[in-house]
Design an enzyme around this catalytic site. Structure first.
Site, short mmCIF file in Angstrom:
data_model
loop_
_atom_site.label_atom_id
_atom_site.label_comp_id
_atom_site.label_asym_id
_atom_site.label_seq_id
_atom_site.Cartn_x
_atom_site.Cartn_y
_atom_site.Cartn_z
CE LYS A 79 23.76 69.48 16.37
NZ LYS A 79 23.81 67.77 16.42
CB SER A 104 21.29 67.28 19.10
OG SER A 104 22.20 66.94 18.29
CB SER A 124 21.72 64.09 16.49
OG SER A 124 21.52 64.01 17.79
#
Lengths: 471, 65
Positions: free
Chosen positions: A82, A157, A181
């Site tokens: 990420k 996310s 997330s």
């Protein structure tokens, strides 16, 4: 071994194959780089690919293997993460326009530990803007697409992490979980993930969203991989004052213990409100599997969780607004409409309401442990209560409908963050439409090992995690 | 029962922090925040006088295996 065969291995399996010289680090890296480029065209999961340095590192790792030097348990394993884990001097976009070109001030402890374990990072992955969105939408880098059906959301996310792991384009990926997330993309994309106990993994050098709730953890193809990666990540860190100094248990070793006698709680309240029948049926079937493995399934009454979710929302909103205050004043136009709206709202939260929300956490955790986790070892629950929506259905700018949609998406994951509990998310089946269904296993604080052990036992008894999407 | 936040209150609070907000946005923020504040309020009644934010970490440690 062919590139397809290499990519079919879990992180643990490819690490073993590299150690045993059945696969070279360069072959694993070339396979991952090629696969990532191929699937990115359909899934929009990649922000940046670092081909040259990654291949150079893979060549070096092969030389080390040839002379018998092993860096650690992830020697030569390619991973992309990420795009919110900093490397000194390199920009981490954090899914935003605002910091996309800002060189990072220091390298994240999580990346340092993965480096030390031998993993090789080859790219950074798409994510929600500033990790402040649970669906996988990103209006700056383009929306991330689900590997099982590119018209549907990935969850967020950690959107790129979820879909890239599902598409076999990375062996694992770091995510982060402040309101769900890690668990949401694990659910929507059919992979495994762990949100560790709050304070178990250092947040140093990871983009902050809410310092009271942020956690760092992996998404991977198996729970066993999650255990191995958590083993590498966990432990004290002088750079993060909230990081626990307690000894790190042997997560991987604990997986070998059977789960016979483990008590698994099925909530009577909250988690099954308005639950989609296919999801409820998958949960019931997974509980039957746990029963067959010797666990006892116990119905448990929960305290009233609704107010805790509201308090958690106040904490995230107030803390995120504090982080973003300067940019909200000077660069409001550089946020997407939805994220700007949610951040600005946090500026209006009364200080005493925020502090009461923080004070409530101890009360809530005490109540949850006394009332629930004193009777069971784990709480088993769905991650989401509705079928995977399309990207178009959830592509909302701002306004009341956004608040409702976001609240509904994170309703079942936020309790784990508010209580700071460890939670493993793993695939428990598929809907008739072919979309994954995830379950979450929540354990006592710092009993991450119990959730991992149960998840691993489930995967040894089932095949759901072995299915791969046809991307 | 506490009163809802008004959009005027939101506009003024944000303006005091240097953030200008249009009326329609402020109304959305006021409505959303009022709902959340009201939903959390019943739980605040359970908080003992001595409770403080750091108590959470102590409670985590107390309940660890």
């Amino acid at each position: 071994m062919t590139p397809e065969a290499i990519l079919g291995l879990s992180a643990l399996e490819v690490a073993k194959a590299i150690r045993e010289k059945r696969v070279t680090c360069v072959a694993a890296m070339e396979a991952a780089l090629a696969r990532m480029k191929l699937v990115h065209a359909r899934l929009n999961c990649l922000v940046r690919s670092d081909d040259e340095p990654a291949l150079a590192a893979a060549h070096l790792a092969d030389k080390e293997i040839a002379r018998g030097a092993l860096r650690g348990p992830l020697h030569g394993v390619p991973m992309a993460h990420k795009d919110m884990y900093y490397r000194r001097g390199i920009a981490s976009s954090c899914g935003s326009k605002i910091v996309r070109e800002r060189p990072a001030p220091a390298t994240a402890t999580a990346l340092e530990r993965l480096d030390a374990a031998g993993s090789i990072q080859f790219g950074v992955l798409n994510m929600a803007e500033f990790a402040f969105g649970p669906t996988g939408h990103n209006w700056h880098f383009g929306h991330c697409r689900n590997a099982w059906d590119p018209s549907r959301v990935t969850g967020g996310s950690s959107s790129g992490s979820g879909t890239a792991v599902a598409a076999r384009a990375t062996f694992a990926a770091l995510g982060s979980d402040t309101g769900g997330s890690i668990r949401l993309p694990a659910h929507f994309c059919g992979v495994s993930g762990i949100k560790p106990t709050y304070g178990r993994v250092s947040r140093a050098g990871a983009m902050p969203l809410s310092f009271s709730l942020d956690t760092v953890g992996p998404l991977a193809r198996t729970v066993e991989d999650c255990a191995l990666i958590l083993q590498v990540l966990a432990g004290p860190d002088a750079r993060d004052a909230t990081c626990e100094s307690r000894a790190v248990p042997d997560y991987v070793g604990a997986l070998a213990r059977p789960i016979a006698g483990m008590r698994i709680g099925r909530p009577r309240q909250f988690f099954y409100d308005d639950c989609d029948p296919e999801i409820a049926a998958a949960m019931q079937a997974s509980l039957e599997t746990f029963r067959k493995l010797g666990a006892t399934v116990v119905d448990v009454d929960l305290p009233d969780i609704g107010p805790w979710n509201a308090a958690g929302t106040l904490i995230i909103s107030a803390e995120a607004a504090a982080y973003h205050g300067n940019w909200l004043r000077t660069r409001p136009q550089d946020y997407s409409d939805q994220v700007r709206g949610r951040l600005e709202q946090g500026l209006a939260i009364p200080a005493t309401s925020y502090l009461d929300a923080l004070r409530l956490r101890a009360v809530a955790l005490r109540e949850f442990c006394d009332q629930v986790l004193s009777k069971v070892d784990l709480v088993h629950a769905p991650v989401v209560s509705f079928q995977t929506p399309t990207i178009a259905e959830t592509d909302l700018d701002a306004g009341p409908e956004v608040v409702a949609m976001l609240g509904r998406t994170t309703r079942l994951t936020r309790p784990g963050n508010f209580l700071g509990l460890p939670a493993v998310s793993l695939n428990a089946g598929f809907t008739k439409a072919g979309m994954p269904i995830g379950m979450q296993l929540l354990a006592r604080p710092h009993d991450d090992a119990a959730a991992l052990r149960a998840g691993h036992a489930f995967q040894r008894a089932t095949e759901w995690h072995k299915r791969a999407p046809a991307v | 029962m506490s009163k809802d936040l008004s959009k005027e209150c939101v506009v003024a609070t944000l303006a005091a922090q240097g953030v200008a907000t249009e009326s329609a946005r402020a109304q959305n923020y006021a409505s959303a925040l009022s709902l959340v504040l009201k939903a959390a309020a019943p739980a605040y009644a359970q908080i003992a006088f001595e409770e403080e934010p750091a108590g959470f970490v102590a409670e985590q440690r107390r309940n660890a295996p």
